[in-house]
Design a protein around this motif. Structure first.
Motif, short mmCIF file in Angstrom:
data_model
loop_
_atom_site.label_atom_id
_atom_site.label_comp_id
_atom_site.label_asym_id
_atom_site.label_seq_id
_atom_site.Cartn_x
_atom_site.Cartn_y
_atom_site.Cartn_z
N PRO A 84 0.81 -1.23 0.00
CA PRO A 84 0.00 0.00 0.00
C PRO A 84 0.85 1.28 0.00
O PRO A 84 0.48 2.25 -0.67
CB PRO A 84 -0.82 -0.12 1.29
CG PRO A 84 -0.90 -1.60 1.54
CD PRO A 84 0.42 -2.15 1.06
N ASP A 85 2.00 1.27 0.69
CA ASP A 85 2.83 2.47 0.69
C ASP A 85 3.50 2.71 -0.66
O ASP A 85 3.78 3.85 -1.04
CB ASP A 85 3.84 2.48 1.84
CG ASP A 85 4.68 1.22 1.95
OD1 ASP A 85 4.32 0.18 1.38
OD2 ASP A 85 5.71 1.27 2.66
N MET A 86 3.69 1.65 -1.45
CA MET A 86 4.22 1.82 -2.81
C MET A 86 3.15 2.44 -3.70
O MET A 86 3.43 3.35 -4.48
CB MET A 86 4.69 0.47 -3.37
CG MET A 86 5.30 0.57 -4.75
SD MET A 86 6.77 1.62 -4.76
CE MET A 86 7.44 1.23 -6.36
N LEU A 87 1.91 1.96 -3.59
CA LEU A 87 0.81 2.54 -4.36
C LEU A 87 0.62 4.02 -4.02
O LEU A 87 0.44 4.86 -4.91
CB LEU A 87 -0.49 1.78 -4.09
CG LEU A 87 -0.52 0.33 -4.55
CD1 LEU A 87 -1.78 -0.36 -4.06
CD2 LEU A 87 -0.39 0.24 -6.06
N ALA A 88 0.70 4.35 -2.73
CA ALA A 88 0.54 5.74 -2.29
C ALA A 88 1.67 6.61 -2.85
O ALA A 88 1.44 7.74 -3.29
CB ALA A 88 0.49 5.82 -0.77
N TRP A 92 11.41 -1.45 -2.94
CA TRP A 92 10.74 -2.16 -4.03
C TRP A 92 11.73 -2.48 -5.16
O TRP A 92 11.76 -3.61 -5.67
CB TRP A 92 9.57 -1.33 -4.55
CG TRP A 92 8.79 -2.02 -5.63
CD1 TRP A 92 8.94 -1.88 -6.97
CD2 TRP A 92 7.76 -3.00 -5.45
NE1 TRP A 92 8.06 -2.69 -7.65
CE2 TRP A 92 7.32 -3.39 -6.73
CE3 TRP A 92 7.16 -3.57 -4.34
CZ2 TRP A 92 6.32 -4.32 -6.93
CZ3 TRP A 92 6.15 -4.51 -4.54
CH2 TRP A 92 5.74 -4.87 -5.82
N GLN A 93 12.53 -1.50 -5.56
CA GLN A 93 13.49 -1.72 -6.65
C GLN A 93 14.50 -2.79 -6.27
O GLN A 93 14.86 -3.63 -7.10
CB GLN A 93 14.19 -0.40 -7.01
CG GLN A 93 13.27 0.65 -7.58
CD GLN A 93 12.50 0.20 -8.79
OE1 GLN A 93 13.03 -0.44 -9.68
NE2 GLN A 93 11.22 0.52 -8.82
N GLY A 103 21.44 -2.66 -12.28
CA GLY A 103 20.95 -1.59 -11.40
C GLY A 103 19.47 -1.78 -11.13
O GLY A 103 18.93 -2.88 -11.25
N ASN A 104 18.81 -0.69 -10.77
CA ASN A 104 17.39 -0.73 -10.45
C ASN A 104 16.54 -0.82 -11.72
O ASN A 104 16.83 -0.14 -12.71
CB ASN A 104 16.97 0.51 -9.67
CG ASN A 104 17.51 0.50 -8.26
OD1 ASN A 104 17.84 -0.55 -7.71
ND2 ASN A 104 17.59 1.67 -7.67
N PRO A 105 15.46 -1.60 -11.67
CA PRO A 105 14.59 -1.70 -12.85
C PRO A 105 14.03 -0.35 -13.30
O PRO A 105 13.90 -0.11 -14.50
CB PRO A 105 13.46 -2.62 -12.38
CG PRO A 105 14.08 -3.44 -11.29
CD PRO A 105 15.07 -2.53 -10.61
#
Length: 105
Positions: free
Chosen positions: A27-31, A76-77, A89-91
């Motif tokens: 939920p914090d990623m969506l926010a 997340w990354q 690296g990061n996507p």
């Protein structure tokens, strides 16, 4: 408004897990995505792992920079990086927008 489309490649052997993770995005990623100006964001994936992403935003570079400043995006990354082929690296750093050649308004 800017429409952005990009391609990435998910490792085929990790595709089922990738789908499970996206079925339960934090939920914090969506926010954070919403607060950073990402709208109408979708991911589509073929069985061979070809991933097509689409989003709308006012300024893609600014939206990416806003996400880069969030702690949740860093987590997340880091968690998603092993799912992708050909990325060092990061996507989110590999999301190169495709050139739009047609749009039916």
């Amino acid at each position: 408004m800017q429409r952005v489309c990009f391609l990435l490649k998910v490792r085929p052997e990790r595709l089922a897990e990738y789908r499970r993770r996206h079925a339960a995005i934090w939920p914090d990623m969506l926010a954070a995505l919403s607060a950073s100006g990402w709208r109408n964001y979708s991911l589509f994936c073929r069985e061979d792992g070809l991933l097509v992403g689409y989003l709308e935003t006012d300024d893609f570079a600014e939206a990416q920079a806003a996400m880069e400043r969030t702690e949740v995006n860093a987590r997340w990354q880091r968690d998603m990086a092993p799912f992708f082929e050909g990325i060092d690296g990061n996507p989110d750093e590999a999301m190169v927008p495709l050139t739009e050649v047609f749009h039916l308004a």
